[in-house]
Write a protein that holds these residues in place. Structure first.
Motif, PDB file in Angstrom:
ATOM      1  N   ILE A  52       0.882  -1.161   0.000  1.00 41.91           N
ATOM      2  CA  ILE A  52       0.000   0.000   0.000  1.00 41.91           C
ATOM      3  C   ILE A  52       0.926   1.218   0.000  1.00 41.91           C
ATOM      4  O   ILE A  52       1.524   1.537   1.028  1.00 41.91           O
ATOM      5  CB  ILE A  52      -0.948  -0.008   1.215  1.00 41.91           C
ATOM      6  N   PRO A  53       1.080   1.847  -1.169  1.00 45.68           N
ATOM      7  CA  PRO A  53       2.048   2.937  -1.305  1.00 45.68           C
ATOM      8  C   PRO A  53       1.887   4.060  -0.280  1.00 45.68           C
ATOM      9  O   PRO A  53       2.883   4.625   0.169  1.00 45.68           O
ATOM     10  CB  PRO A  53       1.789   3.467  -2.718  1.00 45.68           C
ATOM     11  N   SER A  54       0.681   4.365   0.129  1.00 42.70           N
ATOM     12  CA  SER A  54       0.468   5.455   1.086  1.00 42.70           C
ATOM     13  C   SER A  54       1.052   5.155   2.468  1.00 42.70           C
ATOM     14  O   SER A  54       1.208   6.064   3.286  1.00 42.70           O
ATOM     15  CB  SER A  54      -1.020   5.769   1.207  1.00 42.70           C
ATOM     16  N   GLU A  55       1.385   3.894   2.730  1.00 38.46           N
ATOM     17  CA  GLU A  55       1.967   3.522   4.026  1.00 38.46           C
ATOM     18  C   GLU A  55       3.474   3.729   4.057  1.00 38.46           C
ATOM     19  O   GLU A  55       4.092   3.592   5.100  1.00 38.46           O
ATOM     20  CB  GLU A  55       1.642   2.064   4.361  1.00 38.46           C
ATOM     21  N   GLY A  56       4.076   4.008   2.907  1.00 35.43           N
ATOM     22  CA  GLY A  56       5.511   4.268   2.858  1.00 35.43           C
ATOM     23  C   GLY A  56       6.339   3.002   2.795  1.00 35.43           C
ATOM     24  O   GLY A  56       5.884   1.948   2.367  1.00 35.43           O
ATOM     25  N   VAL A  57       7.561   3.125   3.279  1.00 36.94           N
ATOM     26  CA  VAL A  57       8.535   2.037   3.232  1.00 36.94           C
ATOM     27  C   VAL A  57       8.059   0.843   4.064  1.00 36.94           C
ATOM     28  O   VAL A  57       7.418   1.009   5.093  1.00 36.94           O
ATOM     29  CB  VAL A  57       9.901   2.539   3.759  1.00 36.94           C
ATOM     30  N   ASP A  58       8.399  -0.343   3.609  1.00 37.32           N
ATOM     31  CA  ASP A  58       8.056  -1.586   4.311  1.00 37.32           C
ATOM     32  C   ASP A  58       6.552  -1.745   4.520  1.00 37.32           C
ATOM     33  O   ASP A  58       6.090  -2.104   5.594  1.00 37.32           O
ATOM     34  CB  ASP A  58       8.765  -1.677   5.668  1.00 37.32           C
ATOM     35  N   SER A  59       5.795  -1.482   3.471  1.00 36.91           N
ATOM     36  CA  SER A  59       4.342  -1.585   3.590  1.00 36.91           C
ATOM     37  C   SER A  59       3.807  -2.883   3.003  1.00 36.91           C
ATOM     38  O   SER A  59       2.661  -2.957   2.619  1.00 36.91           O
ATOM     39  CB  SER A  59       3.679  -0.395   2.889  1.00 36.91           C
ATOM     40  N   ARG A  60       4.636  -3.915   2.918  1.00 36.95           N
ATOM     41  CA  ARG A  60       4.207  -5.170   2.319  1.00 36.95           C
ATOM     42  C   ARG A  60       3.316  -5.961   3.283  1.00 36.95           C
ATOM     43  O   ARG A  60       3.597  -6.072   4.462  1.00 36.95           O
ATOM     44  CB  ARG A  60       5.403  -6.025   1.918  1.00 36.95           C
ATOM     45  N   HIS A  61       2.234  -6.468   2.722  1.00 37.58           N
ATOM     46  CA  HIS A  61       1.280  -7.286   3.469  1.00 37.58           C
ATOM     47  C   HIS A  61       1.071  -8.585   2.708  1.00 37.58           C
ATOM     48  O   HIS A  61       1.346  -8.669   1.514  1.00 37.58           O
ATOM     49  CB  HIS A  61      -0.072  -6.564   3.586  1.00 37.58           C
ATOM     50  N   ILE A  62       0.543  -9.599   3.388  1.00 36.14           N
ATOM     51  CA  ILE A  62       0.262 -10.892   2.747  1.00 36.14           C
ATOM     52  C   ILE A  62      -1.133 -11.349   3.154  1.00 36.14           C
ATOM     53  O   ILE A  62      -1.509 -11.246   4.322  1.00 36.14           O
ATOM     54  CB  ILE A  62       1.289 -11.966   3.158  1.00 36.14           C
ATOM     55  N   GLU A 100     -13.962  -4.548  -0.617  1.00 35.74           N
ATOM     56  CA  GLU A 100     -14.664  -4.626   0.670  1.00 35.74           C
ATOM     57  C   GLU A 100     -13.807  -4.178   1.853  1.00 35.74           C
ATOM     58  O   GLU A 100     -14.254  -3.414   2.685  1.00 35.74           O
ATOM     59  CB  GLU A 100     -15.138  -6.067   0.920  1.00 35.74           C
ATOM     60  N   SER A 101     -12.591  -4.681   1.947  1.00 36.43           N
ATOM     61  CA  SER A 101     -11.765  -4.467   3.143  1.00 36.43           C
ATOM     62  C   SER A 101     -10.707  -3.382   2.991  1.00 36.43           C
ATOM     63  O   SER A 101     -10.213  -2.869   3.988  1.00 36.43           O
ATOM     64  CB  SER A 101     -11.055  -5.766   3.526  1.00 36.43           C
ATOM     65  N   LEU A 102     -10.327  -3.083   1.770  1.00 42.16           N
ATOM     66  CA  LEU A 102      -9.245  -2.123   1.563  1.00 42.16           C
ATOM     67  C   LEU A 102      -9.736  -0.863   0.847  1.00 42.16           C
ATOM     68  O   LEU A 102      -8.985  -0.218   0.122  1.00 42.16           O
ATOM     69  CB  LEU A 102      -8.109  -2.788   0.763  1.00 42.16           C
ATOM     70  N   VAL A 103     -10.982  -0.501   1.091  1.00 41.08           N
ATOM     71  CA  VAL A 103     -11.566   0.684   0.472  1.00 41.08           C
ATOM     72  C   VAL A 103     -10.765   1.915   0.885  1.00 41.08           C
ATOM     73  O   VAL A 103     -10.404   2.069   2.046  1.00 41.08           O
ATOM     74  CB  VAL A 103     -13.046   0.848   0.889  1.00 41.08           C
ATOM     75  N   GLY A 104     -10.444   2.750  -0.089  1.00 35.19           N
ATOM     76  CA  GLY A 104      -9.684   3.960   0.198  1.00 35.19           C
ATOM     77  C   GLY A 104      -8.186   3.782   0.085  1.00 35.19           C
ATOM     78  O   GLY A 104      -7.437   4.747   0.169  1.00 35.19           O
ATOM     79  N   HIS A 105      -7.738   2.557  -0.089  1.00 33.71           N
ATOM     80  CA  HIS A 105      -6.316   2.275  -0.277  1.00 33.71           C
ATOM     81  C   HIS A 105      -6.112   1.909  -1.741  1.00 33.71           C
ATOM     82  O   HIS A 105      -7.050   1.572  -2.448  1.00 33.71           O
ATOM     83  CB  HIS A 105      -5.868   1.117   0.611  1.00 33.71           C
ATOM     84  N   ASP A 106      -4.881   1.948  -2.181  1.00 31.31           N
ATOM     85  CA  ASP A 106      -4.565   1.586  -3.559  1.00 31.31           C
ATOM     86  C   ASP A 106      -3.503   0.488  -3.542  1.00 31.31           C
ATOM     87  O   ASP A 106      -2.329   0.741  -3.843  1.00 31.31           O
ATOM     88  CB  ASP A 106      -4.077   2.819  -4.314  1.00 31.31           C
ATOM     89  N   PRO A 107      -3.893  -0.751  -3.175  1.00 31.06           N
ATOM     90  CA  PRO A 107      -2.905  -1.819  -3.067  1.00 31.06           C
ATOM     91  C   PRO A 107      -2.322  -2.201  -4.420  1.00 31.06           C
ATOM     92  O   PRO A 107      -3.003  -2.173  -5.439  1.00 31.06           O
ATOM     93  CB  PRO A 107      -3.680  -2.982  -2.455  1.00 31.06           C
ATOM     94  N   HIS A 108      -1.044  -2.543  -4.398  1.00 33.04           N
ATOM     95  CA  HIS A 108      -0.317  -2.978  -5.589  1.00 33.04           C
ATOM     96  C   HIS A 108       0.170  -4.403  -5.342  1.00 33.04           C
ATOM     97  O   HIS A 108       0.938  -4.637  -4.406  1.00 33.04           O
ATOM     98  CB  HIS A 108       0.872  -2.044  -5.849  1.00 33.04           C
ATOM     99  N   VAL A 109      -0.290  -5.349  -6.164  1.00 29.10           N
ATOM    100  CA  VAL A 109       0.112  -6.750  -6.014  1.00 29.10           C
ATOM    101  C   VAL A 109       1.577  -6.892  -6.402  1.00 29.10           C
ATOM    102  O   VAL A 109       1.984  -6.480  -7.488  1.00 29.10           O
ATOM    103  CB  VAL A 109      -0.769  -7.689  -6.865  1.00 29.10           C
ATOM    104  N   VAL A 110       2.362  -7.466  -5.512  1.00 28.92           N
ATOM    105  CA  VAL A 110       3.777  -7.684  -5.748  1.00 28.92           C
ATOM    106  C   VAL A 110       4.009  -9.098  -6.264  1.00 28.92           C
ATOM    107  O   VAL A 110       4.754  -9.310  -7.216  1.00 28.92           O
ATOM    108  CB  VAL A 110       4.603  -7.463  -4.460  1.00 28.92           C
ATOM    109  N   GLU A 111       3.306 -10.088  -5.642  1.00 24.21           N
ATOM    110  CA  GLU A 111       3.537 -11.482  -6.008  1.00 24.21           C
ATOM    111  C   GLU A 111       2.343 -12.337  -5.606  1.00 24.21           C
ATOM    112  O   GLU A 111       1.759 -12.131  -4.553  1.00 24.21           O
ATOM    113  CB  GLU A 111       4.794 -11.988  -5.290  1.00 24.21           C
TER     114      GLU A 111
END
Length: 64
Positions: A9-19, A40-51
């Motif tokens: 989630i780019p808005s979280e800055g460095v080390d923002s990787r989630h699984i 549903e759960s990440l409304v308002g965020h712009d997640p970027h799939v890494v893998e």
């Protein structure tokens, strides 16, 4: 089969990787499930799939 989706989630800055983990038949289904999660759960965020990775049997853990 069990899959893991790593995303940032780019808005979280460095080390923002989630699984997140999903049970699905294939990678395409996993991506659709993740898309639904974002709606549903990440409304308002712009997640970027890494893998998207299939979890091997020996790495398969009971994830609660």
């Amino acid at each position: 089969m069990k899959y893991s989706v790593s995303y940032e989630i780019p808005s979280e800055g460095v080390d923002s990787r989630h699984i997140r983990y999903y049970n699905a038949l294939n990678k395409a289904t996993v991506l659709e499930m993740f898309k639904a999660t974002c709606e549903e759960s990440l409304v308002g965020h712009d997640p970027h799939v890494v893998e998207v990775k299939q979890i091997e049997k020996e790495d398969d853990r009971d994830i609660s």
